[in-house]
Design an enzyme around this catalytic site. Structure first.
Site, PDB file in Angstrom:
ATOM      1  N   MET A  20     -19.571  31.629 -41.193  1.00  0.00           N
ATOM      2  CA  MET A  20     -18.623  32.721 -41.398  1.00  0.00           C
ATOM      3  C   MET A  20     -19.198  33.711 -42.417  1.00  0.00           C
ATOM      4  O   MET A  20     -18.459  34.491 -43.016  1.00  0.00           O
ATOM      5  CB  MET A  20     -17.274  32.179 -41.874  1.00  0.00           C
ATOM      6  CG  MET A  20     -16.637  31.270 -40.826  1.00  0.00           C
ATOM      7  SD  MET A  20     -14.845  31.180 -40.941  1.00  0.00           S
ATOM      8  CE  MET A  20     -14.649  30.521 -42.567  1.00  0.00           C
ATOM      9  N   HIS A  24     -26.054  27.096 -46.484  1.00  0.00           N
ATOM     10  CA  HIS A  24     -26.276  27.683 -45.149  1.00  0.00           C
ATOM     11  C   HIS A  24     -27.762  27.851 -44.876  1.00  0.00           C
ATOM     12  O   HIS A  24     -28.240  27.587 -43.768  1.00  0.00           O
ATOM     13  CB  HIS A  24     -25.640  29.080 -45.062  1.00  0.00           C
ATOM     14  CG  HIS A  24     -24.154  29.098 -45.144  1.00  0.00           C
ATOM     15  ND1 HIS A  24     -23.474  29.635 -46.211  1.00  0.00           N
ATOM     16  CD2 HIS A  24     -23.210  28.680 -44.272  1.00  0.00           C
ATOM     17  CE1 HIS A  24     -22.177  29.538 -46.006  1.00  0.00           C
ATOM     18  NE2 HIS A  24     -21.985  28.965 -44.836  1.00  0.00           N
ATOM     19  N   GLN A  30      -8.904  30.017 -37.453  1.00  0.00           N
ATOM     20  CA  GLN A  30      -8.969  28.791 -38.253  1.00  0.00           C
ATOM     21  C   GLN A  30      -8.325  28.945 -39.627  1.00  0.00           C
ATOM     22  O   GLN A  30      -8.353  28.021 -40.430  1.00  0.00           O
ATOM     23  CB  GLN A  30     -10.402  28.286 -38.363  1.00  0.00           C
ATOM     24  CG  GLN A  30     -11.331  29.131 -39.221  1.00  0.00           C
ATOM     25  CD  GLN A  30     -12.778  28.635 -39.109  1.00  0.00           C
ATOM     26  OE1 GLN A  30     -13.450  28.849 -38.109  1.00  0.00           O
ATOM     27  NE2 GLN A  30     -13.243  27.952 -40.135  1.00  0.00           N
ATOM     28  N   GLY A  68     -23.168  21.549 -41.710  1.00  0.00           N
ATOM     29  CA  GLY A  68     -23.383  20.902 -43.001  1.00  0.00           C
ATOM     30  C   GLY A  68     -22.426  19.734 -43.211  1.00  0.00           C
ATOM     31  O   GLY A  68     -21.246  19.815 -42.859  1.00  0.00           O
ATOM     32  N   GLN A  69     -22.951  18.679 -43.836  1.00  0.00           N
ATOM     33  CA  GLN A  69     -22.147  17.487 -44.125  1.00  0.00           C
ATOM     34  C   GLN A  69     -21.014  17.774 -45.114  1.00  0.00           C
ATOM     35  O   GLN A  69     -20.044  17.034 -45.199  1.00  0.00           O
ATOM     36  CB  GLN A  69     -23.077  16.395 -44.671  1.00  0.00           C
ATOM     37  CG  GLN A  69     -22.418  15.078 -44.995  1.00  0.00           C
ATOM     38  CD  GLN A  69     -21.722  14.464 -43.793  1.00  0.00           C
ATOM     39  OE1 GLN A  69     -22.214  14.551 -42.673  1.00  0.00           O
ATOM     40  NE2 GLN A  69     -20.562  13.865 -44.025  1.00  0.00           N
ATOM     41  N   GLN A 107     -15.079  18.444 -40.149  1.00  0.00           N
ATOM     42  CA  GLN A 107     -15.471  19.429 -39.130  1.00  0.00           C
ATOM     43  C   GLN A 107     -16.620  18.860 -38.272  1.00  0.00           C
ATOM     44  O   GLN A 107     -16.597  18.987 -37.042  1.00  0.00           O
ATOM     45  CB  GLN A 107     -15.910  20.723 -39.815  1.00  0.00           C
ATOM     46  CG  GLN A 107     -16.563  21.738 -38.897  1.00  0.00           C
ATOM     47  CD  GLN A 107     -16.719  23.101 -39.547  1.00  0.00           C
ATOM     48  OE1 GLN A 107     -15.753  23.852 -39.600  1.00  0.00           O
ATOM     49  NE2 GLN A 107     -17.889  23.432 -40.027  1.00  0.00           N
ATOM     50  N   SER A 147     -20.312  26.295 -51.735  1.00  0.00           N
ATOM     51  CA  SER A 147     -19.249  26.711 -50.821  1.00  0.00           C
ATOM     52  C   SER A 147     -19.050  28.206 -51.015  1.00  0.00           C
ATOM     53  O   SER A 147     -19.149  28.713 -52.141  1.00  0.00           O
ATOM     54  CB  SER A 147     -17.948  25.976 -51.174  1.00  0.00           C
ATOM     55  OG  SER A 147     -16.841  26.658 -50.635  1.00  0.00           O
ATOM     56  N   SER A 148     -18.755  28.898 -49.923  1.00  0.00           N
ATOM     57  CA  SER A 148     -18.496  30.341 -50.042  1.00  0.00           C
ATOM     58  C   SER A 148     -17.283  30.581 -50.934  1.00  0.00           C
ATOM     59  O   SER A 148     -17.169  31.626 -51.564  1.00  0.00           O
ATOM     60  CB  SER A 148     -18.252  30.949 -48.665  1.00  0.00           C
ATOM     61  OG  SER A 148     -19.357  30.665 -47.846  1.00  0.00           O
ATOM     62  N   ARG A 149     -16.378  29.596 -50.987  1.00  0.00           N
ATOM     63  CA  ARG A 149     -15.159  29.776 -51.788  1.00  0.00           C
ATOM     64  C   ARG A 149     -15.409  29.580 -53.284  1.00  0.00           C
ATOM     65  O   ARG A 149     -14.536  29.897 -54.087  1.00  0.00           O
ATOM     66  CB  ARG A 149     -14.048  28.858 -51.279  1.00  0.00           C
ATOM     67  CG  ARG A 149     -13.523  29.298 -49.912  1.00  0.00           C
ATOM     68  CD  ARG A 149     -12.306  28.514 -49.458  1.00  0.00           C
ATOM     69  NE  ARG A 149     -11.674  29.120 -48.305  1.00  0.00           N
ATOM     70  CZ  ARG A 149     -11.840  28.715 -47.036  1.00  0.00           C
ATOM     71  NH1 ARG A 149     -12.629  27.687 -46.766  1.00  0.00           N
ATOM     72  NH2 ARG A 149     -11.216  29.322 -46.036  1.00  0.00           N
TER      73      ARG A 149
END
Ligand code: PAF
Length: 280
Positions: free
Chosen positions: A30, A37, A61, A147-148, A153, A185-187
């Site tokens: 995303m 990534h 999602q 990714g783990q 997911q 994480s992007s977050r």
């Protein structure tokens, strides 16, 4: 590296690549790319002749009160990072083309997607499986890399691929962490400096559980209690779940089966929702 915006553009390219017997890898993302990534893109490049990275903030999602609108979108930086990591093609479709007006068909995995993330984000995995199925139909890759970090997911997508007889290999790359252990994480970019410090408790809780398992403690309730205790010691953290589960089915386990189980958790750090897991 090429950037392609349209579905027909990717289809034309894939037709040509297939005619030339290219092994194609797809890395669905995303955007807001980080080293996690990039490690997946590098993994894909080791295995394939052509690596396609999709960048698409998938609206289906996200729940109604989630961060779809504020999700970071940084196409310029993402394209540079993709090129650096060895991507050959970046696919950036529009929402209108991926979900044309009147769209009403979804792909639903009905078991692995239910507990944990599924319990607190009821429509999340339906959105993930739907968009991944669409991307698979568009790019027709030989392999697809995840990714783990998003353990559930991975399990849900593997199940969808198995159940729907989709001819693609699902390759999983390890979680990439910051030097202090926080999973990338992007977050993470939503976190203030204070929240970032508190977020380290996720890694500490998981590390403690792993240490206990290595010391012979296999009872899930003991591991969950200890991890929850560590998280609860942080003022800004609210625990959503801590669970020991089978890594393929996501069913809660009473005991760790080494090599089969994982410990997964989700928390709020103030208003930022973070997840992480360790394979046990
Ligand atoms: O992991 C993600 O970034 C997304 O869930 C995915 C797999 C790209 C689907 O939108």
């Amino acid at each position: 590296m090429q950037t392609i915006h349209s579905i027909s553009g990717i289809r034309d390219l894939v037709r040509d690549l297939r005619a030339r017997d290219h092994v194609i890898a797809l890395v669905p993302t995303m955007g807001a790319l980080h080293d996690g990534h990039l490690s997946l893109i590098r993994l894909a490049a080791e295995r394939a002749d052509t690596v396609i990275v999709s960048i698409f903030v998938n609206p289906t999602q996200f729940g109604p009160n989630e961060d779809f609108l504020k999700y970071p979108r940084e196409l310029g930086a993402d394209l540079a990072a993709c090129q650096e990591a060895g991507a050959d093609v970046v696919f950036t479709p529009s929402v209108e083309e991926m979900y044309p007006k009147g769209f009403s068909t979804y792909v639903v995995e009905d078991r692995v997607s239910k507990p944990l993330e599924g319990a607190s984000r009821p429509t999340h995995f339906r959105g993930v499986t739907t968009v991944v199925a669409k991307l698979l139909h568009i790019a027709q890759p030989d392999l697809m890399v995840f990714g783990q970090k998003d353990a559930q997911q991975v399990a849900v997508i593997k199940k969808m691929v198995e159940d729907l007889l989709i001819p693609v290999e699902v390759v999983v790359g390890p979680t990439v962490r910051e030097s202090d252990g926080l999973a990338m994480s992007s977050r993470n970019r939503y976190l203030t400096a204070t929240q970032r410090k508190e977020a380290l408790a996720l890694f500490q809780a998981l590390s403690k559980a792993k240490e206990m398992v290595e010391g012979g403690e296999l009872r899930a309730d003991r591991l969950i209690a200890e991890a929850t205790h560590i998280l609860s010691d942080h003022r800004r953290i609210r625990v959503i779940y801590v669970a020991v589960a089978d890594r393929d089915t996501m069913e809660a386990a009473r005991e760790v089966t080494p090599g089969k189980s994982l410990i997964a958790l989700a928390v709020w750090v103030d208003e930022v929702r973070l997840i992480d897991n360790f394979l046990l």
